[in-house]
Enzyme design. Structure first.
Site, PDB file in Angstrom:
ATOM      1  N   LYS A   1     -14.651   2.920  19.679  1.00 11.31           N
ATOM      2  CA  LYS A   1     -13.382   2.927  20.391  1.00 11.31           C
ATOM      3  C   LYS A   1     -13.660   2.873  21.889  1.00 11.31           C
ATOM      4  CE  LYS A   1      -8.844   5.168  20.428  1.00 11.31           C
ATOM      5  NZ  LYS A   1      -7.991   6.182  19.795  1.00 11.31           N
TER       6      LYS A   1
ATOM      7  N   GLU B   1      -6.005  -2.480  18.154  1.00 13.57           N
ATOM      8  CA  GLU B   1      -5.760  -2.038  19.517  1.00 13.57           C
ATOM      9  C   GLU B   1      -4.563  -1.114  19.527  1.00 13.57           C
ATOM     10  OE1 GLU B   1      -5.011  -3.909  24.004  1.00 13.57           O
ATOM     11  OE2 GLU B   1      -5.198  -5.212  22.249  1.00 13.57           O
ATOM     12  N   GLY B   2      -4.638  -0.064  20.340  1.00 18.17           N
ATOM     13  CA  GLY B   2      -3.533   0.866  20.458  1.00 18.17           C
ATOM     14  C   GLY B   2      -3.231   1.158  21.905  1.00 18.17           C
ATOM     15  N   GLY B   3      -2.534   2.248  22.126  1.00 18.01           N
ATOM     16  CA  GLY B   3      -2.101   2.571  23.475  1.00 18.01           C
ATOM     17  C   GLY B   3      -3.236   2.968  24.395  1.00 18.01           C
ATOM     18  N   MET B   4      -4.333   3.534  23.830  1.00 16.82           N
ATOM     19  CA  MET B   4      -5.436   3.987  24.678  1.00 16.82           C
ATOM     20  C   MET B   4      -6.597   3.015  24.709  1.00 16.82           C
ATOM     21  SD  MET B   4      -5.936   8.067  24.742  1.00 16.82           S
ATOM     22  CE  MET B   4      -6.496   8.307  23.066  1.00 16.82           C
TER      23      MET B   4
ATOM     24  N   ASP C   1      -0.410  16.322  15.261  1.00 11.84           N
ATOM     25  CA  ASP C   1       0.117  15.032  14.822  1.00 11.84           C
ATOM     26  C   ASP C   1      -0.334  14.719  13.399  1.00 11.84           C
ATOM     27  OD1 ASP C   1       1.715  12.809  15.141  1.00 11.84           O
ATOM     28  OD2 ASP C   1       0.160  11.594  16.094  1.00 11.84           O
TER      29      ASP C   1
END
Length: 743
Positions: free
Chosen positions: A117, A96-99, A210
């Site tokens: 995702k 899990e990430g920020g989005m 990035d």
């Protein structure tokens, strides 16, 4: 510490304005676990789809304000169950990430594993837009070195999702954490692949923004480690006067990225320079707090890499210094030029890598040809040599006089004596001449693919010889001249014969693999040094299709000097059904050269009947499911683009089972069989695809290419002319090539 510093952050515009005056960042906005900065949400908006009859709720956003959103039943995501409203079944949770959350899943129809995702619950409108933009960005890029988006959709509760390739292996970051700095031999092919990825991204008008070790995944491909896949396009942006967001990872940010100035692909060249520096030294070019990092990127030069690590070639400092120039105009203009510089560095260093079969960068022809000619030859494992006594080896060569008249093994072409090269060189040379006596210069026998050809033995001498081993290099040179001269004589013989020119071209091409600058062969074969190098590399890897091996047998038979023996071998090949992947026109040409036209007609009819039996069934005989067929064909195209031909073939056939008129699957099979050298099948599918899409210029070019391979020159010309009428820019080049071949 480094992991924390490698997290992308978003900066407000005020910070960028203050940096030139010596100030630091006023504040760093939210930054997420998956490396994607959170955008400032739009306020007060109400989603209009479905509008007046939907239930809305006033919900908090990420910045403390509130917004109205539809209140839907939440889609439950349960491992082992199908994702609501999709064709995917969840296997396990990955992270899990920020989005959003990422799951391993499988498509229930085609059984393809994917990484799914899904936007996280409670995401604001800006984050939703960011999520969708990321998926669209990846989908625009066509490169085997960039992760693929395979599907996109929306859950019943309104959350978007997208499916990507499921990549199993480690990141460059984890590799360097485990192994430390990388050798130049390992780092350089990774950097070349990254250049190819950046080229594809930049050709789409985008900057990744990035690029860092965490976003470079390394896969295992065909037994080789370090296949590069670039991921995470969360802050990518179109080239322009300023980015939508000032964001990035501090250790890898270009000055214009920090300052919020105009940018293009050279922003990623800077990050690639930082990455290369870290790979080769074990440390990034700059270190410190975020504020200190920004100031160093803007003003400070990096320490000399070779000063820290003297084992590295001095040319690296100039190469990386140009990547890390503070002004974009002082950097490499694009990733293609940087990759060419990396190839030239490898030439200077003189090493080979498992990835030396990468396509050469498309720089100006003269430079590319020079790189192709000078790139170190890949090391090849030479099998155990056949142990021939000196007298026996000579006897084999003398016996070969029934095929060709050979010059003396004791003399060079100019009459000078060959220096005694030692036992192993003499044995290798005897083996080379024995293979050539059987006319296996480049192609091995079709029933003995492990057979070492004459060229294999010459390369074995050169691979084993030390630079100071004058005798070995002299012997190798003599063999190259000897075999090239023989092949050119064969080319000259068939060049003047009716129907013999296609075979003459094959002999000349083989001659150029021994002597790339042979004047006569170069005049009659339109290959650049780069193209010739590509052919040679494929030969060294033994990547011959069944049709190519059969063609080699035909060339060996045509090399017979005795007319009766030549005819007997040709007829024998045409009678042997397992070795009959020739097109009818090829059979007619070969048979006419040995006076066996009546026999050829019978064989050609049998070949045509066998090819027709492989045609897809008529669409009327199947239940049509066009939607499923299109999905299968799309998956087949993706597999074909990655070189997974067996999987692509299965998917294309499944698509045709669902819809016999699916032109994507049929044209895909045409391309696949063309790549394999199965030109009869390629022709069948190319003709069918063209009937379904008569105004597709690319299909006309493919059809012409297949006709050219099976020596149906008038049909090839007609296909190319039609492609030109449909607007293909390739048609004129193909026709010019055809004219050169048929003059």
């Amino acid at each position: 510490m480094r992991a924390a510093e490698a997290t992308p952050i978003e900066l407000d515009d005020d910070w960028a304005k203050e940096v030139p005056a010596g100030g630091g960042p006023k504040r760093a906005l939210e930054h997420s676990d998956d490396g994607v900065p959170c955008a400032v949400p739009a306020r007060g908006s109400i989603e209009q789809s479905g509008a007046s009859r939907r239930t809305f709720a006033r919900l908090p956003t990420g910045d403390g304000s509130e917004t109205w959103r539809p209140l839907d039943k939440r889609a439950r995501l349960v491992t082992g169950k199908r994702v609501p409203g999709t064709r995917y079944r969840l296997i396990r949770w990955l992270g899990e990430g920020g989005m959003g959350e990422v799951f391993e899943a499988i498509h229930v129809d085609i059984e393809r594993p994917v990484a799914l995702k899904v936007l996280k619950r409670g995401a604001d409108d800006a984050l939703r837009h960011h999520f969708i933009t990321e998926a669209r960005t990846i989908a625009q890029i066509e490169s085997r070195f960039v992760v693929d988006v395979l599907d996109f959709g929306e859950l019943p509760d309104g959350r978007p999702f997208y499916a990507m390739e499921l990549l199993q292996n480690e990141s460059l970051h984890s590799l360097m954490r485990r192994d430390g700095r990388l050798s130049l031999e390992r780092a350089l092919p990774i950097l070349r692949q990254l250049c190819k990825a950046m080229t594809a991204i930049h050709e789409a008008g985008l900057a990744h923004r990035d690029l860092k070790p965490e976003n470079v995944l390394l896969e295992l491909e065909a037994g080789r480690h370090d296949m590069v896949r670039v991921v995470d396009f969360g802050i990518s942006d179109e080239f322009g006067p300023r980015a939508r967001q000032i964001a990035g990872t501090p250790m890898y940010m270009a000055p214009e990225q920090i300052l919020g100035e105009a940018f293009d692909g050279r922003l990623d060249i800077y990050a690639l320079g930082c990455l290369a520096y870290e790979m080769l030294s074990g440390e990034p070019p700059f270190a410190g707090t975020t504020h200190e990092l920004f100031n160093q990127h803007i003003d400070a030069p990096p320490d000399s890499l070779t000063g820290r690590w003297p084992d590295l070639p001095g040319e690296l400092d100039d190469l990386l210094g140009r990547c890390l120039a503070k002004q974009p105009e002082d950097r490499w203009p694009n990733a293609v030029e940087l990759e060419a510089a990396l190839c030239e560095l490898q030439i200077i260093a003189g090493f080979t890598t498992p990835w030396d079969d990468l396509a050469l960068p498309e720089v100006e022809p003269e430079r590319r040809d020079r790189i192709a000619a000078e790139m170190p030859r890949p090391q090849r494992e030479v099998g155990r040599r056949r142990k021939l006594a000196g007298g026996l080896g000579l006897a084999v060569v003398l016996a070969g006089a029934a095929i060709l008249a050979w010059p003396s093994a004791e003399a060079e072409p100019d009459g000078g004596a060959v220096v005694d090269a030692g036992a192993w060189v003499e044995a290798y040379a005897n083996d080379a001449r024995a293979a050539a006596a059987r006319a296996y210069w480049v192609y091995p026998p079709s029933d003995e693919p492990e057979f070492k050809t004459a060229r294999s033995w010459v390369l074995a001498i050169e691979d084993r010889a030390e630079l100071s081993d004058y005798a070995a290099w002299t012997q190798a040179k003599a063999l190259r001249s000897e075999f090239a001269a023989t092949l050119v004589r064969l080319g000259d013989r068939y060049w003047e014969m009716e129907n013999g020119r296609p075979f003459a071209v094959e002999y000349y091409m083989q001659a150029l693999l021994f002597e790339p600058e042979h004047e006569r062969a170069s005049e009659r074969v339109a290959l650049t040094p780069a193209q010739l190098a590509d052919v040679g590399a494929r030969a060294e890897r033994d990547e011959f299709s069944e049709a190519e091996l059969a063609n080699g047998e035909m060339l060996a038979a045509l090399a017979e000097t005795d007319e009766k023996a030549r005819r007997k071998r040709i007829v024998g090949l045409l009678e042997d059904e397992p070795r009959r992947p020739y097109a009818a026109q090829t059979i007619n040409h070969a048979a006419s050269l040995v006076g066996a036209e009546e026999f050829a007609a019978e064989v050609a009819d049998a070949v045509e009947a066998a090819v027709k039996s492989d045609e897809p069934d008529a669409p009327e005989s199947r239940v049509t499911d066009a939607r499923r067929a299109q999905e299968l064909a799309r998956q087949g195209r993706l597999a074909l683009a990655k070189g997974k031909r067996d999987r692509a073939e299965r998917l294309f056939h499944k698509a045709i089972e669902s819809d016999g008129r699916n032109h994507d699957a049929i044209s895909g099979l045409a391309e696949l069989h063309f790549d394999r050298g199965n030109y009869g099948k390629a022709l069948t599918y190319a003709k069918k695809a063209t009937k379904l899409q008569p105004r597709d210029a690319k299909l006309r070019i493919l059809l012409g290419d297949v006709y050219l391979k099976v020596l149906r020159y008038p049909d090839a010309r007609a296909a190319y002319q039609k492609a030109g009428e449909l607007g293909s820019g390739l048609a004129s080049k193909r026709i010019a090539r055809l004219n050169q071949l048929t003059q």
